[in-house]
Structures are given as structure tokens and as C-alpha cells.
Scaffold this motif. Structure first.
Motif, short mmCIF file in Angstrom:
data_model
loop_
_atom_site.label_atom_id
_atom_site.label_comp_id
_atom_site.label_asym_id
_atom_site.label_seq_id
_atom_site.Cartn_x
_atom_site.Cartn_y
_atom_site.Cartn_z
N PRO A 118 0.79 -1.35 -0.09
CA PRO A 118 0.17 0.03 0.03
C PRO A 118 0.90 1.32 -0.22
O PRO A 118 0.51 2.40 -0.55
N ILE A 119 1.93 1.31 0.73
CA ILE A 119 2.79 2.44 0.81
C ILE A 119 3.51 2.74 -0.54
O ILE A 119 3.54 3.76 -1.28
N ILE A 120 3.96 1.65 -1.48
CA ILE A 120 4.48 1.98 -2.89
C ILE A 120 3.31 2.33 -3.63
O ILE A 120 3.58 3.26 -4.31
N ASP A 121 2.29 1.70 -3.46
CA ASP A 121 0.89 2.24 -4.36
C ASP A 121 0.69 3.59 -4.13
O ASP A 121 0.51 4.48 -4.95
N SER A 122 0.74 3.97 -2.83
CA SER A 122 0.46 5.48 -2.47
C SER A 122 1.52 6.27 -2.95
O SER A 122 1.33 7.45 -3.62
N ALA A 123 2.77 5.75 -3.05
CA ALA A 123 4.03 6.56 -3.50
C ALA A 123 3.73 6.94 -4.89
O ALA A 123 4.10 7.99 -5.73
N GLN A 124 3.50 5.92 -5.67
CA GLN A 124 3.15 5.95 -7.08
C GLN A 124 1.81 6.95 -7.46
O GLN A 124 2.25 7.66 -8.44
N THR A 125 1.11 6.66 -6.70
CA THR A 125 -0.16 7.64 -6.84
C THR A 125 0.18 8.95 -6.73
O THR A 125 -0.24 9.87 -7.55
N THR A 126 1.13 9.44 -5.67
CA THR A 126 1.56 10.85 -5.33
C THR A 126 2.47 11.28 -6.57
O THR A 126 2.29 12.31 -7.00
N LEU A 127 3.23 10.41 -7.14
CA LEU A 127 4.30 10.88 -8.18
C LEU A 127 3.36 11.02 -9.32
O LEU A 127 3.61 12.05 -10.13
N ASP A 128 2.56 10.19 -9.57
CA ASP A 128 1.68 10.57 -11.02
C ASP A 128 1.04 11.57 -10.79
O ASP A 128 0.95 12.65 -11.75
N TYR A 129 0.33 12.07 -9.43
CA TYR A 129 -0.54 13.26 -9.46
C TYR A 129 0.42 14.59 -9.42
O TYR A 129 0.21 15.38 -10.28
N VAL A 130 1.91 14.37 -9.09
CA VAL A 130 2.79 15.57 -9.12
C VAL A 130 3.33 15.73 -10.69
O VAL A 130 3.17 16.78 -11.32
N ASN A 131 3.14 14.59 -11.50
CA ASN A 131 3.75 14.88 -12.81
C ASN A 131 2.62 14.83 -13.70
O ASN A 131 2.84 15.17 -15.06
N ASP A 132 1.42 14.95 -13.23
CA ASP A 132 0.18 15.20 -14.18
C ASP A 132 0.19 16.76 -14.82
O ASP A 132 0.26 17.49 -14.01
N PRO A 133 0.44 16.71 -16.18
CA PRO A 133 0.63 18.30 -16.74
C PRO A 133 -0.90 19.11 -16.32
O PRO A 133 -0.72 20.25 -16.18
N ARG A 134 -1.66 18.44 -16.14
CA ARG A 134 -3.13 19.07 -15.89
C ARG A 134 -3.19 19.18 -14.15
O ARG A 134 -4.27 19.60 -13.97
N GLY A 135 -2.56 18.60 -13.62
CA GLY A 135 -2.76 18.64 -12.29
C GLY A 135 -2.38 19.82 -11.66
O GLY A 135 -1.79 20.75 -12.16
N GLU A 136 -2.90 19.90 -10.30
CA GLU A 136 -2.92 21.30 -9.43
C GLU A 136 -1.38 21.69 -9.40
O GLU A 136 -1.30 22.92 -9.27
N ILE A 137 -0.45 20.73 -9.14
CA ILE A 137 0.89 21.48 -8.89
C ILE A 137 1.68 21.67 -9.96
O ILE A 137 2.21 22.83 -9.82
N ARG A 138 1.60 21.09 -11.29
CA ARG A 138 1.94 21.48 -12.35
C ARG A 138 1.43 22.75 -12.79
O ARG A 138 1.90 23.69 -13.18
N GLN A 139 0.02 23.11 -12.52
CA GLN A 139 -0.55 24.18 -12.91
C GLN A 139 -0.26 25.36 -11.94
O GLN A 139 -0.03 26.48 -12.51
#
Lengths: 322, 269
Positions: A158-179
Motif C-alpha cells: 500500500p505504501i508503494i501504491d500510495s507513493a506511485q499515486t502521489t508521483l503520478d499526481y505530481v507529474n500530471d501536466p493538468r494536475g494542480e501542482i504543475r498548474q
């Protein structure tokens, strides 16, 4: 008739000697068996305990039962019950039962990673009586390497899955962080434009200070002259106002004097009445008591006693329903 | 004729005068009178529901009896004080007083038996402790105990709490078979029997028992008892699937609880 005659003295009483030797050997063997039996605990009083395990992995008849690392008994039988669980009977030496309590726990453990399994008995409330013959203990299976690995896997995945989800979220060009980063970049450009506009504004302020400020100061001086005139008027009228305040304070002083006199009168009246209050209260209490006695007496006399139910002379016994 | 009438009148007047001339009873000592007057006043206050006044009068009676070395009177006063404290909601203080009575052999055995019984009533939430207190009460009260039915009812209640239904049924049957049973205890035994019958699935018998209990409790006019009865009746109606009866019992219960909001069954509802 004897055909053979043992003339050699070494063969005299040969039967007796052989028999004695055999008996001695047999005796030693029995003694050895007894000593080994005692060492193995065969002739020691034992108490039977049991527990139920989910599965029989690592549970074998004959395996040791230990308490604080010392052997105190053995597993007697391991059998599958009707509920597809494993019934395990243990024989524990009775002399050790004083440390085995009804809430003690039996734990399946292993000597090192590859050693033999054994049952360790732990815990138990010191205040409880020792467990009795046939008592059932709680069982806690030991975690093997595979169990530990499985447990670790269940916790880490679950920790690895959570980290993966977080990284995907950070790298999403339309995500809030990139925006947000894009917005920050645009904001820095706008800040530069704002600074240029501010520089222009400061230039204009310099111009205003040079031309408009003297006129403003003249207006302020006129205002101060008018305030000075007003204060002069106040100074002329103030004495009459102070006279009126003085008269009002005089009236208030007179009223306070009258109130003080009134309080003094009331206090004298209270001082005169106070010594009589206890006797008044006593008399009132006596009157009430006498009245109560009279009423009690009347209630007990004919014909009132026929009309009234006398209260009980003892404490009421509460119903069992309370 | 006239002389006969005069003779009858004279005899009547003589009888009246002789009644008036009877020697009055010797007055009791002042402290005894004070103690007895305090007990009477305490009982009157309890009957009127003025439990704070009753508490003060019981304390006064206790002091009066203590001043004349009357341990039976002191015990009675302490028992009454404990009861009025319970009614005022001061259960801890009541338990402390009752424990003191139970442990002191200067009090008569019957006083100590009553103290143990009253304490058992306060310990109903812990059935094991209450059972011990009740056993002590029985032992102190002796064979010809006048409060056997109360003890048996309480024992049945504790047995039902512990799930010992056959034992409770036997005790209740014994209580209901008694001739000189106080009405309050009969109603209690009937309500407990109704509980037992409902527990055993005998709906008809449960209804029969609770109807009898309600009839007696309506005569006794004790709000807490009626609230208990209607709370049970509503539960019974739920088990029997009788919505009309459940609604009626609910309305009666609501009305009773509005008048007596401090009753335990109303607070739990």
C-alpha cells in the motif's frame, strides 16, 4: 548315568555364574531404564492441558512444552476435530503448574530459524489460582519466515501504491501542482510589469509633492486658527458650567448625609431587636412543637383516631422493586 | 317512663365521666418523646415526598436515640435516613450508612438484616455482591422472617439477571403462593413472572401476568411501578406484533414519564 564329567574347576557352578551375570545385566538394564525414565519425566505427576490451533503446522506429539525456557512437559496428542481445527493435548509436570494460570497463553515457537518447534507458555495473572487438569489455554501461533514476508508485503505494497499515486499526481501536466508552477511563472512576469507601473507612479508623486503640498499646508494653517478661536470661547463659558457642577455635588452630599442618618437609625433598631431574636425563634419553635404534640395527641384520641391513619413509628421497609 | 329515661341519662353521664376520669398514661421521658416525634415527622415528610425534610428529621431522630443509648432506635433512624437519601439521589452516602449498620453488632439482628436487604437493593447492578448481601439478610432475619417474600422477589430478580430462569420461576411461584403477601410484592412478583413468560415465549401467560400486575399497581398508585409495567407492556406488544397495544402502552408511558421524568425507566427510554 553321567556320560560327561566336568573335571575342569573353571566349569564348576557354571550355571549359577551365568545366571548371576544375566541377572546382574538385567538389573542394570532395568536401573538404566528407570534412571532414563526419571530423567525424561515419565514417573512424575503430570497435568493435562489443551488448546485449539487453527492448523497443525509445526505441531507434533512429543514436542517440548517450555516455561521461561525450561522444559516443563510435552505435547501428548495432536488431532483434527469436527470443526477442522487442531486439538492439542499437553502433559505438564504438576510441580510447575503453580506458574500456569487459566489465562496463560501457549505460543508456538522455534529454536532459531531452522530449529525444532516447541510450545512456550507465557503470561497469566499472578493472583489467579493455577490452571486445573483439563484446562484450555489460549494459543498464539508463531510467525514463520513466510508469514513475516507476507505481513511485510501487505504493509509495504500500500505504501508503494500510495507513493506511485502521489508521483503520478505530481507529474500530471493538468494536475494542480504543475498548474500552480505555471501560474507562479505567469505571476513573476506580472510582478515585473507591476514594478514598472509603480516606478511611473512614484515619478508622478514627486510632481504632486512639488506643486500641491504648499497649498495644502496653507489650508491646514487656516483650520488651526479656527480651532484656536473655538477654544477661546470655551474658556469664557467654562466658569459658569463649573459653578453648576459644584451645586449638584452639594445636593448629592446632602442626600448621602440623610442616607447615613437613616442607616444609623436602622442599625440602632436592629441592635435593640437582635438580643430578642433567639428567644423569639425558640418560642416559635416551642409553639410549633407543642402544636404538633397537640395534633398528635388529638389524632390518637376518639373519634379522630378512627378517621386518620397514624404514620408508622418506625422506618419504612422499601419494596423489593426499588 | 320519665324516671327510666332519667336513669338511662344518668348512667350514660356516669360512663362518660368515668372515661374522662381515667388515669392518663404516664408521660414518656422528654428525649424519648423528641425521638419519636422526629420519627413521626420524618415519616410524614417521606409520605409527602419532602425527602430533604425527611433526611433532616431522620438525622434528628438518630441523634435523639443516640443520646439515650437506644441502639434499636438509632438503627431505625439510620435505615430511614438511608432510604430518604436514596430517594434524594445520594446513593453513595446511603450505602456508607448501611455498611456501618451491617458491621456493628450493637444494633439488633433485625436492623442489620434490613440494612443488608436495603444495601442489596442498591447493589442490583452487581448481582454477585447483591446476592451476598441478600444471603446475609436472610441469615440475620432467621427462620420466621417476616420479609421472606421481599427477599424472594429480590432473589428472583437477581436470578433473572444472571440467566437462572428456572430458579427465578421457583422463587416467584413460592412468593405468589403466599397468603399474607403485601400488594406491592404481589405486583412485583407478577411483573417478574410476566418477564419470565415472555422470555420463555409464552405470550398468553405474559399478558395475563402483566395485566394483573397493572391492576394492583393502579391501586397502589406508585408512578415508578406503573412506568415499569407499561414499559414491559410495550415490549410485550412488540414481541406479539400488536401495533395497537404498543401505541396505547407508548402513550400511557409518555404521559407517566411527563409527570415523573426522573423515573429510571423514563431516563433509559
Amino acid at each position: 548315568m553321567k556320560y560327561l564329567k566336568d573335571s575342569d574347576p573353571r566349569f564348576r557352578m557354571l550355571g549359577w555364574r551365568a545366571g548371576s551375570f544375566a541377572m546382574l545385566a538385567l538389573g542394570l538394564m532395568v536401573l538404566l531404564i528407570v534412571v532414563l525414565g526419571i530423567r525424561q519425566g515419565y514417573f512424575v505427576a503430570k497435568t493435562r492441558l489443551n488448546f485449539v490451533a487453527e492448523n497443525g503446522a509445526g505441531l507434533l506429539p512429543g514436542m517440548q512444552v517450555r516455561l521461561s525456557g525450561f522444559k516443563i512437559g510435552v505435547v501428548d496428542t495432536v488431532s483434527l476435530n469436527e470443526a477442522a481445527k487442531v486439538d492439542v493435548d499437553m502433559l505438564v509436570e504438576t510441580r510447575y503448574m503453580k506458574w500456569v494460570k487459566p489465562d496463560s497463553q501457549a505460543i508456538l515457537q522455534q529454536d532459531g530459524f531452522l530449529g525444532d518447534h516447541f510450545i512456550e507458555i507465557v503470561g497469566g495473572s499472578p493472583t489467579l489460582a493455577p490452571a486445573e487438569d483439563g484446562s484450555k489455554l489460549n494459543f498464539a501461533p508463531a510467525l514463520g519466515l513466510a508469514d513475516i514476508a507476507l505481513d511485510l508485503r501487505q504493509r509495504i505494497i500500500p505504501i508503494i501504491d500510495s507513493a506511485q499515486t502521489t508521483l503520478d499526481y505530481v507529474n500530471d501536466p493538468r494536475g494542480e501542482i504543475r498548474q500552480t508552477l505555471v501560474n507562479l511563472k505567469e505571476l513573476s512576469g506580472e510582478v515585473r510589469q507591476t514594478r514598472a507601473a509603480l516606478d511611473q507612479l512614484l515619478g508622478k508623486v514627486d510632481h504632486v509633492v512639488g506643486s500641491e503640498l504648499p497649498r495644502t499646508l496653507q489650508d491646514a494653517q487656516k483650520t488651526l486658527q479656527r480651532a484656536d478661536q473655538t477654544l477661546a470661547d470655551v474658556q469664557v463659558r467654562l466658569p459658569s458650567v463649573l459653578d453648576q457642577v459644584d451645586q449638584t455635588l452639594g445636593h448629592a452630599n446632602d442626600a448621602a448625609s440623610e442616607a447615613a442618618a437613616l442607616m444609623g437609625t436602622a442599625r440602632r433598631a436592629m441592635d435593640e431587636a437582635a438580643p430578642r431574636l433567639p428567644s423569639l425563634i425558640r418560642n416559635g419553635d416551642s409553639v410549633v412543637r407543642t402544636g404538633r404534640e397537640l395534633l398528635d395527641g388529638a389524632a390518637q384520641s376518639w373519634p379522630l383516631k378512627n378517621w386518620m391513619t397514624p404514620p408508622s413509628a418506625s422506618a419504612p421497609l422499601p419494596d423489593s422493586r426499588q | 317512663m320519665k324516671s327510666l329515661f332519667t336513669l338511662i341519662l344518668s348512667a350514660a353521664a356516669l360512663a362518660l365521666l368515668s372515661g374522662c376520669a381515667a388515669t392518663p398514661a404516664a408521660p414518656k421521658p422528654v428525649r424519648v418523646q423528641a425521638a419519636e416525634a422526629a420519627v413521626l415527622a420524618a415519616n410524614r415528610a417521606s409520605q409527602a415526598g419532602a425527602y430533604a425534610d425527611a433526611t433532616a428529621f431522620w438525622r434528628e431522630a438518630g441523634v435523639a436515640y443516640a443520646s439515650i443509648d437506644d441502639w434499636a432506635g438509632q438503627g431505625e433512624a439510620a435505615l430511614g435516613l438511608a432510604q430518604s437519601l436514596v430517594r434524594s439521589g445520594e446513593r453513595d452516602e446511603a450505602v456508607r450508612i448501611l455498611s456501618g449498620l451491617r458491621g456493628d453488632t450493637l444494633y439488633p439482628a433485625m436492623v442489620r438484616a434490613r440494612a443488608a436487604y436495603q444495601q442489596a437493593l442498591l447493589q442490583v447492578a452487581t448481582p454477585d455482591v447483591a446476592t451476598q448481601s441478600l444471603a446475609e439478610a436472610r441469615a440475620l432475619c432467621g427462620v420466621a422472617c417476616p420479609w421472606r417474600s421481599r427477599f424472594d422477589n429480590l432473589a428472583a430478580r437477581l436470578a433473572m439477571q444472571a440467566g437462572a430462569y428456572p430458579q427465578a420461576a421457583a422463587l416467584l411461584a413460592g412468593v405468589l403462593a403466599s397468603d399474607d403477601l403485601p400488594q406491592g410484592e404481589r405486583a412485583h412478583a407478577l411483573r417478574l413472572s410476566a418477564e419470565l413468560a415472555l422470555q420463555g415465549g409464552d405470550l398468553a401467560r405474559a399478558r395475563q401476568y402483566i395485566d394483573a400486575a397493572i391492576a394492583i399497581d393502579r391501586q397502589l398508585a406508585e408512578p415508578a411501578y406503573l412506568i415499569d409495567d407499561y414499559a414491559f407492556l410495550r415490549r410485550y406488544a412488540g414481541a406479539a406484533g400488536d401495533d395497537v397495544l404498543a401505541g396505547e402502552a407508548g402513550r400511557r408511558l409518555q404521559s407517566l414519564c411527563a409527570a415523573s421524568p426522573d423515573a429510571a425507566a423514563c431516563r433509559a427510554d
